[in-house]
Design an enzyme around this catalytic site. Sequence first.
Site, PDB file in Angstrom:
ATOM      1  CB  ILE A  29     -47.610 -20.907 -63.539  1.00 59.19           C
ATOM      2  CG1 ILE A  29     -48.670 -20.217 -62.665  1.00 59.19           C
ATOM      3  CG2 ILE A  29     -48.003 -21.446 -64.973  1.00 59.19           C
ATOM      4  CD1 ILE A  29     -49.516 -19.036 -63.417  1.00 59.19           C
ATOM      5  CB  SER A  30     -48.010 -24.055 -58.921  1.00 57.37           C
ATOM      6  OG  SER A  30     -46.551 -23.992 -58.392  1.00 57.37           O
TER       7      SER A  30
END
Length: 269
Positions: free
Chosen positions: A74-75
């Site tokens: 997840i960024s």
Amino acid sequence: MQESREDRIEERRAMLREVAADVSATAGHLGRAALSPEVVAALEKVPRHCFLPPESQHLAYENRPQRIGHGQTISQPFIVAIMSDLAAVKPGDKVLEIGTGCGYQSAVLAELGAEVYSLERIARLAETARERLNGLGYGEAVHIRAGDGALGWPEHAPYDSIVVTATTNAHVVAELLKQLAPGGRMVVPQVIGEDAGGGVDAEKAKEKTGEKTTDKAPSLAGILPFRRRLFVEPDTDLCLITKDSDGACSTERLLPVAFVPLVEGKPED
């Protein structure tokens, strides 16, 4: 999961203060000193912890990427924030997202009022993201399909914005630009200075799409104090590509970034 949308709101606000500081620190590269109020509101509403595996949910509001399994992440909140801001999404816009992952970026785009068409190559991630987004009330706004992101989703083109959440070569960018509407914007981490695959190098891909590049990419020296926090790599830039009313495209190279690579081909389980 619906009740979890209001959980840990103070942690989200603390996360947003860190994100705001990073945006301000990189203003010279991004061309903006602050996020739009709409993006800030969207990030405050989306419960990031709901998009992480249970064992790492306590890390959800750190301003850094987190693992979500299957070799994916997840960024970092800062990256999600600036990509959402650069996409300039308006209510009612149709947005193509390449790389659903856990669905967090999809939820932020939906909070901005977009109808999101999101492609994920890993079928199990796509299914989990769909269930999660449905549970949080985003199911009507986000459409997810397991598929090859390099091909886009032409059945619903053209798109007002395209957001790519994996490092992408110029050949794939050229193909996706065919699905971008005139006046649209693509936000994409793009490999710089390489053969772009399929025998198409970066310059030829630009000629193919009528693309012009603004040679203003920052040197790493300008953001070295933030290197650990921003997770940058010297060969990938976050790019903003805009298409004018005549279909000609121009690219701004904004900031060195690090993403997992876009893998082309049929979906995998």
